[in-house]
Design a protein around this motif. Structure first.
Motif, short mmCIF file in Angstrom:
data_model
loop_
_atom_site.label_atom_id
_atom_site.label_comp_id
_atom_site.label_asym_id
_atom_site.label_seq_id
_atom_site.Cartn_x
_atom_site.Cartn_y
_atom_site.Cartn_z
N THR A 148 -24.56 -3.92 8.35
CA THR A 148 -23.39 -4.21 9.18
C THR A 148 -23.21 -5.70 9.44
O THR A 148 -22.33 -6.09 10.20
N GLY A 149 -24.03 -6.53 8.82
CA GLY A 149 -24.01 -7.96 9.12
C GLY A 149 -22.69 -8.64 8.85
O GLY A 149 -22.41 -9.68 9.45
N ASN A 150 -21.85 -8.08 7.98
CA ASN A 150 -20.59 -8.73 7.67
C ASN A 150 -19.38 -7.93 8.12
O ASN A 150 -18.25 -8.25 7.75
N VAL A 151 -19.62 -6.89 8.94
CA VAL A 151 -18.50 -6.15 9.52
C VAL A 151 -17.86 -7.01 10.60
O VAL A 151 -18.53 -7.50 11.51
N ASN A 152 -16.56 -7.24 10.50
CA ASN A 152 -15.83 -8.09 11.45
C ASN A 152 -16.47 -9.46 11.60
O ASN A 152 -16.52 -10.02 12.71
N ILE A 153 -16.95 -10.02 10.51
CA ILE A 153 -17.70 -11.28 10.59
C ILE A 153 -16.86 -12.42 11.14
O ILE A 153 -17.38 -13.30 11.84
N THR A 154 -15.57 -12.42 10.88
CA THR A 154 -14.75 -13.54 11.35
C THR A 154 -14.57 -13.52 12.87
O THR A 154 -14.11 -14.51 13.45
N ASP A 155 -14.91 -12.41 13.52
CA ASP A 155 -14.92 -12.39 14.98
C ASP A 155 -16.12 -13.14 15.54
O ASP A 155 -16.09 -13.61 16.68
N ARG A 156 -17.19 -13.24 14.74
CA ARG A 156 -18.45 -13.83 15.20
C ARG A 156 -18.77 -15.17 14.56
O ARG A 156 -19.64 -15.90 15.06
N ALA A 157 -18.12 -15.47 13.46
CA ALA A 157 -18.59 -16.61 12.66
C ALA A 157 -17.45 -17.48 12.15
O ALA A 157 -16.39 -16.99 11.74
N TRP A 158 -17.72 -18.80 12.14
CA TRP A 158 -16.83 -19.75 11.48
C TRP A 158 -17.30 -19.88 10.03
O TRP A 158 -18.37 -20.41 9.77
N ILE A 159 -16.49 -19.34 9.12
CA ILE A 159 -16.84 -19.37 7.70
C ILE A 159 -15.66 -19.92 6.92
O ILE A 159 -14.67 -20.38 7.51
#
Length: 256
Positions: A148-159
């Motif tokens: 699940t590390g990349n589920v909704n990742i843009t909510d948690r991370a600046w990429i």
């Protein structure tokens, strides 16, 4: 009287131990940083999908293996430029702004910073191990067995997809399950371990420290210039300990 003193000492020791398990804030001059207590537990470390293959055709994130982690403290945020400059007297970052994560620091620089920080605080801060980093990135005891590390990742991370090619202030995205920010994206984070492509084949199951020597040190988590794949909790990156890049910083840890 002796029994009373022994009992009192025991109660004080228990109280002190209980205090150690609480989140706390540390202050250096006028700069404060927060440390989060992470309960120990077990998890499966490594690449679940089996697709994190290097140009060499090898996957350094295999084999998937069980790891047991003891409780420890971890920085709520990546080390900021404010904290680094307060401790070291200068800011090495390419993009300078106080609440941005510090960058353009080598692994060796991080050791110098931690040594001075420990002198100032009287504590024993350090870098995370790879295993600790991945455990925290997967949510610690709250983790799921699913990838699940990349589920909704843009909510948690600046990429790469949302950073517009620039660093952002720490804590400006959502935290993970443990209340820890920017584990993915913003800047890669140096960890303590030496890199070896076959590290996991040699790994101990309890609080692994990685191989004991090598040429490169590991960093984890991806940066503001990374695609999602490189921000997955299992992805391992590495470079020589004297190398400095504008997309690599650090996060603090502390043993109980």
């Amino acid at each position: 009287m002796n029994k009373f003193i022994i009992l009192l000492f025991s109660l004080v020791s228990l109280h002190t131990y209980a205090q150690k398990k609480k989140n706390y804030s540390e202050k250096v001059d006028e700069v404060t940083f927060d440390m989060i207590y992470v309960k120990g537990g077990e998890f499966q470390m490594g690449d679940r999908k089996g697709d994190l293959v290097l140009d060499t055709g090898e996957n350094p994130s295999l084999p998937l293996h069980n790891v047991k982690i003891s409780g420890f403290f971890v920085g709520k945020f990546e080390v900021t430029q404010n904290l680094w400059e307060t401790v070291m007297g200068k800011n090495p970052s390419e993009t300078k702004m106080g609440n941005l994560p510090v960058e353009t620091v080598s692994w060796n620089d991080c050791q110098d910073f931690i040594k001075k920080l420990n002198t100032l605080t009287g504590k024993d801060y350090r870098l995370l191990t790879e295993a600790e980093w991945e455990y925290v990135a997967r949510g610690g005891k709250k983790h799921s067995d699913e990838e699940t590390g990349n589920v909704n990742i843009t909510d948690r991370a600046w990429i790469l997809d949302n950073s517009e090619g620039k660093l952002n202030a720490v804590g400006s995205k959502q935290p993970n399950e443990l209340g820890i920010y920017d584990l993915q994206g913003n800047v890669w984070e140096w960890v303590n371990d030496w890199y070896a492509v076959d590290s996991y084949k040699k790994s101990m199951s309890d609080d692994p420290q990685g191989v004991q020597n090598g040429k490169e040190k590991v960093y984890r988590g991806g940066s503001y210039m990374s695609e999602e794949e490189f921000c997955r909790p299992a992805y391992r990156n590495y470079d020589e300990p004297q190398i400095k890049q504008s997309f690599i910083g650090l996060r603090l840890a502390r043993s109980l």
